[in-house]
Design a protein around this motif. Structure first.
Motif, short mmCIF file in Angstrom:
data_model
loop_
_atom_site.label_atom_id
_atom_site.label_comp_id
_atom_site.label_asym_id
_atom_site.label_seq_id
_atom_site.Cartn_x
_atom_site.Cartn_y
_atom_site.Cartn_z
N GLY A 147 0.83 -1.19 0.00
CA GLY A 147 0.00 0.00 0.00
C GLY A 147 0.87 1.24 0.00
N PRO A 148 0.24 2.42 0.11
CA PRO A 148 1.04 3.62 0.32
C PRO A 148 1.84 3.47 1.61
CG PRO A 148 -1.25 4.17 -0.19
CD PRO A 148 -1.20 2.70 0.04
N VAL A 149 2.80 4.37 1.84
CA VAL A 149 3.63 4.23 3.03
C VAL A 149 2.76 4.22 4.29
CG1 VAL A 149 5.46 5.27 4.42
CG2 VAL A 149 5.63 5.26 1.93
N PHE A 150 2.91 3.16 5.07
CA PHE A 150 2.21 2.98 6.35
C PHE A 150 0.70 2.95 6.20
CE2 PHE A 150 5.69 4.52 9.54
CZ PHE A 150 6.52 3.54 9.05
N THR A 151 0.20 2.69 5.00
CA THR A 151 -1.24 2.64 4.80
C THR A 151 -1.60 1.35 4.08
OG1 THR A 151 -1.42 5.03 4.65
CG2 THR A 151 -3.21 3.76 3.68
N SER A 152 -2.51 0.61 4.66
CA SER A 152 -2.95 -0.64 4.05
C SER A 152 -3.35 -0.44 2.59
CB SER A 152 -4.17 -1.15 4.83
OG SER A 152 -5.01 -1.89 4.01
N PRO A 153 -3.06 -1.42 1.75
CA PRO A 153 -3.54 -1.31 0.37
C PRO A 153 -5.06 -1.44 0.34
CG PRO A 153 -2.65 -3.50 0.80
CD PRO A 153 -2.36 -2.68 2.02
N THR A 154 -5.64 -1.00 -0.76
CA THR A 154 -7.10 -1.13 -0.94
C THR A 154 -7.39 -2.54 -1.46
OG1 THR A 154 -6.93 -0.37 -3.21
CG2 THR A 154 -7.23 1.32 -1.51
N PRO A 155 -8.65 -2.92 -1.51
CA PRO A 155 -8.97 -4.28 -1.96
C PRO A 155 -8.56 -4.56 -3.42
CG PRO A 155 -10.81 -3.36 -0.73
CD PRO A 155 -9.83 -2.23 -0.96
N ASP A 156 -8.63 -3.56 -4.29
CA ASP A 156 -8.39 -3.83 -5.73
C ASP A 156 -7.07 -4.55 -6.00
OD1 ASP A 156 -10.64 -2.33 -5.76
OD2 ASP A 156 -9.91 -0.80 -7.16
N PRO A 157 -5.93 -4.00 -5.56
CA PRO A 157 -4.67 -4.73 -5.86
C PRO A 157 -4.60 -6.07 -5.14
CG PRO A 157 -4.26 -2.85 -4.42
CD PRO A 157 -5.67 -2.71 -4.90
N ILE A 158 -5.25 -6.18 -4.00
CA ILE A 158 -5.22 -7.48 -3.30
C ILE A 158 -5.97 -8.52 -4.13
CG2 ILE A 158 -5.76 -8.71 -1.15
CD1 ILE A 158 -5.79 -5.97 0.30
N VAL A 159 -7.11 -8.10 -4.68
CA VAL A 159 -7.87 -9.01 -5.54
C VAL A 159 -7.03 -9.37 -6.77
CG1 VAL A 159 -9.90 -9.22 -7.02
CG2 VAL A 159 -10.11 -8.19 -4.74
N ALA A 160 -6.44 -8.35 -7.37
CA ALA A 160 -5.64 -8.60 -8.59
C ALA A 160 -4.49 -9.57 -8.30
CB ALA A 160 -5.11 -7.28 -9.14
N ALA A 161 -3.81 -9.37 -7.17
CA ALA A 161 -2.70 -10.25 -6.81
C ALA A 161 -3.22 -11.66 -6.54
CB ALA A 161 -1.98 -9.70 -5.57
N THR A 162 -4.36 -11.74 -5.89
CA THR A 162 -4.94 -13.05 -5.57
C THR A 162 -5.25 -13.82 -6.86
OG1 THR A 162 -5.88 -12.10 -3.56
CG2 THR A 162 -6.83 -14.18 -4.33
N LYS A 163 -5.81 -13.12 -7.82
CA LYS A 163 -6.09 -13.77 -9.11
C LYS A 163 -4.80 -14.18 -9.80
CE LYS A 163 -10.13 -11.04 -10.39
NZ LYS A 163 -10.62 -10.11 -11.42
N ALA A 164 -3.79 -13.32 -9.71
CA ALA A 164 -2.54 -13.59 -10.44
C ALA A 164 -1.81 -14.82 -9.92
CB ALA A 164 -1.61 -12.36 -10.37
N VAL A 165 -2.05 -15.18 -8.66
CA VAL A 165 -1.31 -16.31 -8.10
C VAL A 165 -2.16 -17.57 -7.94
CG1 VAL A 165 0.15 -14.70 -6.81
CG2 VAL A 165 -1.73 -15.86 -5.64
N ASP A 166 -3.42 -17.46 -8.29
CA ASP A 166 -4.30 -18.61 -8.11
C ASP A 166 -3.97 -19.70 -9.12
OD1 ASP A 166 -6.41 -20.26 -7.31
OD2 ASP A 166 -7.71 -19.40 -8.87
N GLY A 167 -3.46 -20.81 -8.59
CA GLY A 167 -3.13 -21.94 -9.46
C GLY A 167 -4.18 -23.03 -9.35
N GLY A 168 -5.35 -22.66 -8.85
CA GLY A 168 -6.44 -23.63 -8.75
C GLY A 168 -6.52 -24.32 -7.40
N ALA A 169 -5.55 -24.06 -6.54
CA ALA A 169 -5.54 -24.74 -5.23
C ALA A 169 -5.90 -23.79 -4.10
CB ALA A 169 -4.16 -25.35 -4.97
N GLY A 170 -6.39 -22.61 -4.47
CA GLY A 170 -6.78 -21.65 -3.46
C GLY A 170 -5.63 -20.74 -3.05
N VAL A 171 -5.98 -19.70 -2.31
CA VAL A 171 -5.00 -18.68 -1.96
C VAL A 171 -5.09 -18.36 -0.47
CG1 VAL A 171 -4.25 -16.29 -2.37
CG2 VAL A 171 -5.07 -17.69 -4.29
N LEU A 172 -3.92 -18.29 0.16
CA LEU A 172 -3.85 -17.88 1.57
C LEU A 172 -3.49 -16.40 1.64
CD1 LEU A 172 -3.75 -18.69 4.64
CD2 LEU A 172 -1.27 -18.95 4.31
N HIS A 173 -4.27 -15.66 2.42
CA HIS A 173 -3.90 -14.27 2.72
C HIS A 173 -3.25 -14.23 4.10
CE1 HIS A 173 -7.01 -12.10 -0.12
NE2 HIS A 173 -6.09 -12.78 -0.77
N ILE A 174 -2.05 -13.69 4.16
CA ILE A 174 -1.38 -13.49 5.45
C ILE A 174 -1.49 -12.00 5.78
CG2 ILE A 174 0.79 -13.64 6.73
CD1 ILE A 174 1.53 -16.05 5.01
#
Ligand SMILES: Nc1ncnc2c1ncn2[C@@H]1O[C@H](COP(=O)(O)OP(=O)(O)O)[C@@H](O)[C@H]1O
Ligand SMILES: Nc1ncnc2c1ncn2[C@@H]1O[C@H](COP(=O)(O)OP(=O)(O)O)[C@@H](O)[C@H]1O
Ligand SMILES: [Mg+2]
Ligand SMILES: [Mg+2]
Ligand SMILES: [Mg+2]
Ligand SMILES: [Mg+2]
Lengths: 333, 215, 333, 215
Positions: free
Chosen positions: A76-103
């Motif tokens: 995200g911006p410095v010291f500010t959580s990212p918004t949902p959009d890039p998190i969703v985009a990243a989640t899609k980009a790494v989904d290999g069909g076995a699900g995704v863990l968010h830490i």
């Protein structure tokens, strides 16, 4: 404010671009929305692991993207959580069909934005499980606060969960090991100086020339108490004392000892801290079998350090030792 | 002062809110530096500048609800931090409450404000007195309810709500925080105003100003 | 002065002890006299490589002891060259019968003390060859100064010479490749803030709130000029401009780009510097084929960075890519 | 004031030098912070404390040369930096010059001082005016030579040498440095005294004091 930056508004995008270029063998970056992803993502059949949070804590998280650790990081911006959009985009980009863990580190902003992102990704058919990291023992009473914060222990959660995912564990198993690590790691930090957030231009807090802040968070949030400067050994005794009070060890139990720099502390100081921490653990009968010393979860140029202790068992040790190849952590490959 | 507010009011509100937040950017950053992490002013300014840019996408016949909805989604996708999802949810719930109505009278505005406040509580689980934006919103909703009971129009209602929010923001100063980053400060948060309560008061004052201006 | 230390007199010994404990899989430390040596030293038949210098530049040099790089490091007091005794002791400890290379940064103290040590080791029958590193282009006229200083380029000399020694090159060949790297690498740095030497207790120099020092050395020695703070890109243009003026590239030539933090600079800033440096090199037709970004040659908590450019060829690239396993640099193993 | 100096003088010199360097530790650190790296006072203090500790190892019948030799080896193995090898070489060459003589008269002292200075030049390659310790040593040697020419005794010679070294140290202030770290400063070294020249003056003054005291 003196920083090697151009426009404060461009800090994250420029840093992420530079990072991706410098480590193009390991990662690539997307800039709209901003996230960093393994060069070989998605990996079919492998559980994807995404973490993220405000910038300014580097190498967390982008420095831990790569073989055996994270599949993507969302700064995200410095010291500010990212918004949902890039998190969703990243989640899609790494989904290999076995699900995704968010830490997710336990900050209101991170939790809420990752929550929304998980819902949105779920609506698109990706199975997402979230693990919240809250290893900071400085926050005593979670009933009257936003709860314990996620700090340097996050690195250990990411490494070990990453190893589990890399060897082919399924989503439930990867999430379980991440939760296990979180339940067995405790951290406490100290700040000697504040840091300056680029868009704020002023120190995040003030400390007198002879004061330190015990129990600091990684955004300069204050901790348990502000005390006069003490010798390093006395400070270590305070930090480690709080950790061992919260998570007692039986004699002979094994531990991973992480001494983490806040960004602006010279390495000699980190090793002086390590020395005393290892000594104290030995006195208590704890066997330090794995160690990590360096700047891993930082607060920009803040001077200070945190100590994390992870209670190891054979399984966690095996996963810790498994090969990892990221910009900031690398062994076995 | 008018009895109802319409889409022009909603647009004016947003324009004026964006201006006010830009003006108060540094003030909000400083409040957040004192008891948080120093980004609230930056976050809100970034979010409302993005909202301004997206206002052009609205059709000419957009309803107040349409305006609130685009504010909601834009804040969610640009603010980040705690404030982004919380304000985003607030505007989303208000938009749902406003529905497709071309105008909102005082009871409809009260319903929208209540929905917004409830949305923040739903996501953030804060109670009155926790030293969060709720300490601005709940007094505002109460004042709006009193205004409706007294038969006031929309403009008067917003004026009362803004005044109550401002008082609520000031009233956070002596409090110990129990939610958000300021909660880690314990007693040391005493004497500092909550940045989110302050930005809420600024937002509601902008709503009242817009109602006066577009009356 | 706020530091995580105990008695300033014990900084080096305590830090070295902590370092050796934390990395006991790679190194061991001797404390009287103080030096750090590969756990498996001496390695029969392999050329030994010893470097050293004042402390306060960590991870240089102890962080680079291990497979494929240094055999021993000799840390002096903070910012003070070690005396000959520990250098001799380290030289003996790593002598596997194939001779020992000393890699020495070009400071009067380091040169004189290593010179004496080499004489003493030679008198005991160990063949020692020394290579002096002087990569700092900030020092313009070596005739009227103590000559160019050895700075961050030292890391590249140590890595590549280490790889040559590890593959079995003889002493002359290892020394030759070290000298080649030194002749092909140029560095220039900038400081935003000074640092505080523990026993001095006061900043090493002063800079106004809007001033930076261009061409700084790694002990806070001043550089070419003191200027007003500029955007990162403009600063990079100055540093890289001086480097390329000193060592021109033909279009298509390959380079390793090292962006080194001075210790107190957040990673985001280093990557912003990297981004512009890579961009500028690309504009000049230089192909950046290898990169390294991080804190490698530091000045305690100083804020600032240096840029190093090494002109690569196939041989140097191969040696750079060879496996290395040290506390601070690790790949391929 | 005496015509010769003996082993007692040499021992007194070293004791007094260690005291003076401890007293002036911060001053030397500060001089070195201004145009170097801020360690000179620390280095010299560490070295002479170590020398003090090793004086006990000397046999009762040690000659001045024996004392100088132990100073040399101790400085070489404890001071580090540029000053360690330079002072170490100076004392070593002086010891060799003094040989096994139980007493040194003025010509012998001049020879020892000259050997010391030449040793520093051999290792460091500095010339007069380069803003180094040589700017204290060379005037000191010249003054010693003049004292010998004038028929002075050892004590007078040391007093003259110390005075010249002090003047030489002060005279480094307007200079641009051409050796050592200060050379990187260019014009910015002007106005600062060279720390090594200052410590040399302190050392030679201690030698003169010891000759006065033990006369
Ligand atoms: N759980 C919560 N419920 C309601 N409001 C909250 C909560 N947590 C934080 N806030 C509000 O958010 C504000 C901080 O927003 P901001 O600074 O933008 O986010 P962050 O704390 O992530 O940096 C606080 O001043 C407070 O008013
Ligand atoms: N080449 C040289 N010849 C003579 N004296 C020198 C030379 N280089 C440095 N010096 C002396 O050494 C002094 C610095 O000593 P010190 O601070 O202990 O070492 P360092 O410079 O390694 O930190 C300088 O003030 C100068 O007098
Ligand atoms: Mg924030
Ligand atoms: Mg904030
Ligand atoms: Mg020095
Ligand atoms: Mg010095």
């Amino acid at each position: 404010m003196k920083k090697l930056i151009n426009d404060p508004k461009n800090v994250v995008v420029e840093a992420v671009s530079g990072f991706a270029q410098a480590h193009s063998d390991i990662v690539r970056a997307e800039l709209d929305p901003v996230f960093v992803v393994r060069a070989d993502a998605p990996r079919p059949g492998k559980v994807g692991i995404v973490s993220g949070g405000g910038s300014g804590h580097e190498p967390l998280h982008a420095g831990f993207v790569g073989f055996g650790m994270l599949d993507a990081a969302v700064p995200g911006p410095v010291f500010t959580s990212p918004t949902p959009d890039p998190i969703v985009a990243a989640t899609k980009a790494v989904d290999g069909g076995a699900g995704v863990l968010h830490i997710v580190k336990n900050y209101t902003g991170d939790v809420l934005n990752f929550e929304t992102a998980a819902d949105l990704a779920g609506a698109e058919g990706i199975e997402v499980v979230s693990v919240i990291v809250d290893d900071d023992v400085a926050v005593k009473d979670s009933l009257y606060t936003a709860g314990r914060r996620g700090v340097a222990g996050t690195v250990l959660v990411e490494k070990i969960a990453g190893a589990a995912a890399e060897r082919g564990d399924n989503l439930a198993a990867v999430a379980a090991v991440a939760a296990t690590v979180n339940s067995r790691v405790r951290t406490m930090g100290v700040a000697l100086t504040p840091c300056v957030v680029p868009h704020a231009g002023e120190p995040s807090f003030t400390l007198a020339d002879d004061e330190i802040e015990i129990g600091i968070g990684i955004h300069g949030e204050p901790g348990r108490e502000r005390i006069k400067l003490e010798p390093a050994d006395a400070i270590v005794d305070r930090l480690l004392g709080a950790i061992l009070e919260d998570m007692p060890f039986a004699a002979g139990e094994e531990a991973l000892l992480l001494v983490n720099g806040m960004g602006g502390t010279p390495q000699v100081e980190l090793y002086i801290v390590y020395r005393r921490a290892a000594e104290l653990l030995a006195e208590r009968g704890v066997r330090v079998t794995r160690s990590l010393v360096g700047n891993f979860t930082t607060s920009l140029e803040m001077q200070g350090a945190s100590i994390s202790v992870l209670k190891l068992d054979a399984e966690l040790t095996t996963l810790w030792d498994a090969p990892v190849q990221t910009a900031a952590l690398r062994w076995g490959r | 002062m008018s009895g109802t507010v319409d889409a022009a009011w909603a647009r004016n509100w947003i324009t004026s809110a964006a201006e006010v937040l830009a003006e108060h950017r540094v003030e909000l950053i400083n409040l957040d530096r004192e008891i948080g992490d120093g980004d609230h002013g930056e976050n809100m300014d970034r979010g409302f500048q993005a909202v301004l840019e997206r206002m052009g996408e609205l059709p000419a016949d957009a309803t107040p609800g349409d305006v609130l909805k685009i504010v909601a989604t834009t804040l969610i996708s640009t603010v980040g931090g705690a404030a982004g999802p919380l304000y985003g949810t607030a505007f989303l719930k208000a938009a749902l409450s406003a529905g497709a109505a071309p105008e909102l009278d005082a009871p409809a505005l009260l319903a929208a404000l209540t929905a917004a406040r409830d949305g923040i509580v739903l996501r953030g689980k804060a109670e009155l007195g926790d030293k969060t934006m709720i300490d601005a919103w709940t007094p505002a909703v109460d004042a709006a309810a009193a205004a409706v009971a007294a038969g006031s129009g929309a403009s008067e209602l917003l004026d009362a709500a803004a005044g109550a929010a401002e008082a609520g923001a000031v009233a956070t100063e002596p409090l110990v925080a129990r939610k958000g980053r300021a909660s880690y400060l314990g007693e040391r948060a005493v004497g500092h105003r909550d940045p989110g309560a302050q930005s809420s008061a600024l937002l509601l004052r902008a709503a009242a100003t817009a109602a006066g201006a577009s009356s």
